[in-house]
Design an enzyme around this catalytic site. Structure first.
Site, PDB file in Angstrom:
ATOM      1  N   SER A 153     -93.448 -10.391  15.969  1.00  0.00           N
ATOM      2  CA  SER A 153     -94.589  -9.476  15.877  1.00  0.00           C
ATOM      3  C   SER A 153     -94.150  -8.092  15.383  1.00  0.00           C
ATOM      4  O   SER A 153     -92.970  -7.735  15.411  1.00  0.00           O
ATOM      5  CB  SER A 153     -95.263  -9.343  17.251  1.00  0.00           C
ATOM      6  N   GLU A 179     -85.846 -14.642   8.041  1.00  0.00           N
ATOM      7  CA  GLU A 179     -87.310 -14.653   8.139  1.00  0.00           C
ATOM      8  C   GLU A 179     -87.868 -13.263   7.837  1.00  0.00           C
ATOM      9  O   GLU A 179     -88.830 -13.119   7.086  1.00  0.00           O
ATOM     10  CB  GLU A 179     -87.738 -15.118   9.533  1.00  0.00           C
ATOM     11  N   SER A 181     -95.677 -23.768  11.499  1.00  0.00           N
ATOM     12  CA  SER A 181     -96.517 -23.823  10.289  1.00  0.00           C
ATOM     13  C   SER A 181     -96.178 -25.057   9.473  1.00  0.00           C
ATOM     14  O   SER A 181     -95.042 -25.228   9.034  1.00  0.00           O
ATOM     15  CB  SER A 181     -96.285 -22.589   9.424  1.00  0.00           C
ATOM     16  N   GLN A 236     -89.830 -24.552  11.210  1.00  0.00           N
ATOM     17  CA  GLN A 236     -89.092 -23.941  12.317  1.00  0.00           C
ATOM     18  C   GLN A 236     -89.725 -24.334  13.638  1.00  0.00           C
ATOM     19  O   GLN A 236     -90.913 -24.101  13.836  1.00  0.00           O
ATOM     20  CB  GLN A 236     -89.168 -22.423  12.250  1.00  0.00           C
ATOM     21  N   GLU A 259     -94.732  -5.362  16.857  1.00  0.00           N
ATOM     22  CA  GLU A 259     -94.183  -4.612  18.011  1.00  0.00           C
ATOM     23  C   GLU A 259     -92.694  -4.923  18.162  1.00  0.00           C
ATOM     24  O   GLU A 259     -91.879  -4.029  18.412  1.00  0.00           O
ATOM     25  CB  GLU A 259     -94.918  -4.970  19.310  1.00  0.00           C
TER      26      GLU A 259
HETATM   27  C1  FAD Z   1     -98.636 -16.998  10.300  1.00  0.00           C
HETATM   28  C2  FAD Z   1     -97.731 -17.392  11.437  1.00  0.00           C
HETATM   29  C3  FAD Z   1     -96.777 -18.372  11.231  1.00  0.00           C
HETATM   30  C4  FAD Z   1     -95.949 -18.762  12.282  1.00  0.00           C
HETATM   31  N1  FAD Z   1     -95.054 -19.782  12.056  1.00  0.00           N
HETATM   32  C5  FAD Z   1     -94.250 -20.182  13.053  1.00  0.00           C
HETATM   33  C6  FAD Z   1     -93.342 -21.271  12.838  1.00  0.00           C
HETATM   34  O1  FAD Z   1     -93.320 -21.900  11.769  1.00  0.00           O
HETATM   35  N2  FAD Z   1     -92.524 -21.654  13.852  1.00  0.00           N
HETATM   36  C7  FAD Z   1     -92.534 -21.017  15.053  1.00  0.00           C
HETATM   37  O2  FAD Z   1     -91.740 -21.382  15.915  1.00  0.00           O
HETATM   38  N3  FAD Z   1     -93.412 -19.991  15.313  1.00  0.00           N
HETATM   39  C8  FAD Z   1     -94.264 -19.574  14.329  1.00  0.00           C
HETATM   40  N4  FAD Z   1     -95.174 -18.565  14.553  1.00  0.00           N
HETATM   41  C9  FAD Z   1     -95.251 -17.974  15.887  1.00  0.00           C
HETATM   42  C10 FAD Z   1     -94.708 -16.543  15.930  1.00  0.00           C
HETATM   43  O3  FAD Z   1     -93.309 -16.550  15.813  1.00  0.00           O
HETATM   44  C11 FAD Z   1     -95.185 -15.970  17.277  1.00  0.00           C
HETATM   45  O4  FAD Z   1     -96.591 -15.844  17.205  1.00  0.00           O
HETATM   46  C12 FAD Z   1     -94.567 -14.613  17.547  1.00  0.00           C
HETATM   47  O5  FAD Z   1     -93.184 -14.716  17.757  1.00  0.00           O
HETATM   48  C13 FAD Z   1     -95.207 -13.973  18.797  1.00  0.00           C
HETATM   49  O6  FAD Z   1     -95.170 -14.873  19.860  1.00  0.00           O
HETATM   50  P1  FAD Z   1     -96.497 -15.218  20.675  1.00  0.00           P
HETATM   51  O7  FAD Z   1     -97.594 -15.503  19.715  1.00  0.00           O
HETATM   52  O8  FAD Z   1     -96.154 -16.269  21.666  1.00  0.00           O
HETATM   53  O9  FAD Z   1     -96.889 -13.855  21.399  1.00  0.00           O
HETATM   54  P2  FAD Z   1     -96.221 -13.276  22.719  1.00  0.00           P
HETATM   55  O10 FAD Z   1     -94.738 -13.362  22.629  1.00  0.00           O
HETATM   56  O11 FAD Z   1     -96.874 -13.895  23.897  1.00  0.00           O
HETATM   57  O12 FAD Z   1     -96.634 -11.747  22.600  1.00  0.00           O
HETATM   58  C14 FAD Z   1     -97.995 -11.332  22.801  1.00  0.00           C
HETATM   59  C15 FAD Z   1     -98.111  -9.861  22.397  1.00  0.00           C
HETATM   60  O13 FAD Z   1     -97.235  -9.070  23.236  1.00  0.00           O
HETATM   61  C16 FAD Z   1     -96.385  -8.261  22.409  1.00  0.00           C
HETATM   62  N5  FAD Z   1     -95.056  -8.183  23.008  1.00  0.00           N
HETATM   63  C17 FAD Z   1     -94.345  -9.199  23.576  1.00  0.00           C
HETATM   64  N6  FAD Z   1     -93.157  -8.758  24.008  1.00  0.00           N
HETATM   65  C18 FAD Z   1     -93.095  -7.442  23.697  1.00  0.00           C
HETATM   66  C19 FAD Z   1     -92.099  -6.434  23.880  1.00  0.00           C
HETATM   67  N7  FAD Z   1     -90.918  -6.699  24.457  1.00  0.00           N
HETATM   68  N8  FAD Z   1     -92.366  -5.176  23.418  1.00  0.00           N
HETATM   69  C20 FAD Z   1     -93.566  -4.875  22.816  1.00  0.00           C
HETATM   70  N9  FAD Z   1     -94.551  -5.811  22.627  1.00  0.00           N
HETATM   71  C21 FAD Z   1     -94.310  -7.055  23.057  1.00  0.00           C
HETATM   72  C22 FAD Z   1     -96.306  -9.006  21.087  1.00  0.00           C
HETATM   73  O14 FAD Z   1     -96.002  -8.106  20.026  1.00  0.00           O
HETATM   74  C23 FAD Z   1     -97.694  -9.602  20.966  1.00  0.00           C
HETATM   75  O15 FAD Z   1     -98.568  -8.634  20.389  1.00  0.00           O
HETATM   76  C24 FAD Z   1     -96.045 -18.168  13.558  1.00  0.00           C
HETATM   77  C25 FAD Z   1     -97.035 -17.191  13.765  1.00  0.00           C
HETATM   78  C26 FAD Z   1     -97.870 -16.819  12.729  1.00  0.00           C
HETATM   79  C27 FAD Z   1     -98.939 -15.811  13.001  1.00  0.00           C
END
Ligand code: FAD
Length: 424
Positions: free
Chosen positions: A391, A258, A175, A140, A393
């Site tokens: 996440s 997902e 991933s 993805q 959240e």
């Molecule tokens: C094991 C794993 C596999 C993954 N695989 C993929 C993949 O294959 N392809 C892909 O595209 N992505 C992948 N991801 C990425 C994953 O989708 C993102 O980490 C996730 O969507 C959060 O985005 P971010 O890390 O940019 O955090 P951010 O969006 O920057 O958020 C940071 C923090 O703020 C909180 N937050 C943000 N907005 C809000 C809100 N509106 N209300 C409350 N809290 C909020 C979040 O919960 C988080 O704790 C993977 C992540 C992991 C850990």
């Protein structure tokens, strides 16, 4: 079948092979055809080794040759057209064997599931049989360096050029992209409309000019995550999934699959989801861990083990109940966030209990391959389940707004054309 029809494998309907005779057939075929797991290892541990991509393709080809690939996938696309009950029986029978679990998430349970619902007939015939034969691993391309939670706010651009699109931008946290063949990539095709309305989902071939994939070193010593850089990547318009500018509809359904996969409810997962198993290490391993630590007589440890077992039972029942509720229309699809949230929090608790039981024995030494070191490595990945697939959240937001009907959280960019939204 219309592109938007939601495909839900039924429970056995009486016209299919009886589940118990299927189980016996699977048992005998598995014993003849599939390699056994090495002593003391489960598929999760095996699939972390370096050659896992090639191993998974090899094992998937064996399943495909034996007629056991894609049990719940439609027959017209290379699947077996069987029910969830057949898949559950197969999962139980396959426990002692090496299985191509790498294909489960995201290839089978998220991306193939989305393609079944939104792909054109040409796309489905081109890719689904190849996926089930073990020839194509998918990934993805959703999250971007600017943040993954606000997925609709992404900035990777796809610009139309004749009968192609030209894609520029960057994706991250993908991933296993380095070992994959194709991606579903969400990009912005229109900036003059509010953010959700100007996105398009594409099938992107990964190994082509303009796509650079860089692996990211992780704390547990692996480099599973990748960042991709797109420099004038050409995608034919025959590789648009769904409608141009309507990629949010496709992405929303992808995210449903997902949540279903991460929460343990997907019918397309083959070989791991069985009663009594949690994500990663098997739940029963915790009892073995306590035994190795000489703590089975410790009253507090026994309470922790009971808590973990209860969580495991609740997880299995929750998955069945919510999946059945969604299939029957009694619950809205966003209710898939419930088991997904429970899976994340109970996996964290599972690993916290392991640390409590094992203490310093779980400290990781990189070259060590002991059972305790495996627990330590799992602990380093503890947070992954609360981020991957959106996440915890965001799952709570979905449950409150779209299951319980509470007011939506304020958003400064709602209904404002994307190119007029202030960024950063
Ligand atoms: C094991 C794993 C596999 C993954 N695989 C993929 C993949 O294959 N392809 C892909 O595209 N992505 C992948 N991801 C990425 C994953 O989708 C993102 O980490 C996730 O969507 C959060 O985005 P971010 O890390 O940019 O955090 P951010 O969006 O920057 O958020 C940071 C923090 O703020 C909180 N937050 C943000 N907005 C809000 C809100 N509106 N209300 C409350 N809290 C909020 C979040 O919960 C988080 O704790 C993977 C992540 C992991 C850990």
């Amino acid at each position: 079948m219309s592109a938007r029809e939601v495909v839900v494998p039924a429970e056995s309907d009486g016209t299919m092979e009886d589940v118990e005779s299927f189980r016996l057939r699977a048992r005998s075929w598995l014993a003849d055809a599939m390699p056994l797991l090495p002593e003391g290892m489960n598929n999760h541990q095996l699939s972390r080794q370096d050659e896992m991509g090639e191993r998974a393709r090899y094992l998937q080809r064996i399943l495909s040759g034996g007629g056991f690939a894609g049990l719940c996938f439609p027959r017209e696309y290379g699947g077996q057209g069987l029910s969830r009950a057949h898949q559950r029986a197969f999962n139980q029978e396959s426990l002692p064997y090496q299985m191509p679990t790498l294909f489960n998430v995201p290839t089978f349970s998220i991306l193939a599931a989305t393609l079944i619902e939104f792909g054109t007939e040409e796309q489905k015939h081109r890719h689904l049989p190849a996926i089930l034969r073990g020839d194509e691993l998918w990934v993805q391309f959703l999250s971007e360096p600017s943040g993954g939670s606000d997925l609709a706010g992404l900035v990777t651009r796809a610009t139309r050029d004749g009968d192609t699109f030209v894609i520029n931008g960057s994706k991250i946290w993908s991933s296993g992209a380095f070992r994959s063949d194709y991606a579903m990539c969400l990009a912005r095709t229109n900036s003059q409309v509010p953010k959700h309305r100007g996105l398009t989902m594409f099938i992107m071939k990964i190994h082509q000019p303009g796509v650079e994939v860089r692996q990211i070193a992780m704390v547990n010593g692996t480099a599973e995550f990748c960042q991709e850089f797109f420099d004038d990547v050409i995608v034919p318009d025959g590789d648009v999934v769904g409608e141009v500018d309507d990629g949010w509809t496709v992405a929303s359904r992808l995210l449903f699959h997902e949540r279903d996969a991460v929460g343990g409810g997907s019918p397309y997962i083959s070989g791991v989801a069985v009663a009594g198993s949690g994500g990663g290490a098997q739940r029963s391993d915790l009892v073995n861990l306590a035994a190795r630590m000489g703590k089975l007589g410790d009253v507090r440890v026994r309470q922790l083990l009971a808590e973990d077992r209860i969580n495991s039972r609740v997880q299995n029942q929750l998955v069945r109940r919510i999946s059945a509720g969604i299939r029957a229309g009694a619950l809205p699809p966003p209710a898939g966030a419930l088991p997904r949230l429970f899976a994340a929090t109970s996996t964290e608790r599972h690993l916290d209990i392991a640390l409590d039981v094992a203490g310093g024995s779980m400290a990781v030494w990189m070259d060590e391959d002991s059972e305790d070191a495996n627990w330590g490595e799992a602990f380093l990945n503890r947070q992954g389940g609360s981020l991957g697939g959106g996440s915890s959240e965001m799952a709570r937001n979905i449950i409150s707004e779209r299951v319980l009907g509470m007011p939506r959280e304020p958003a400064a960019d709602r209904d404002i054309p994307f190119d007029q939204v202030r960024h950063n």
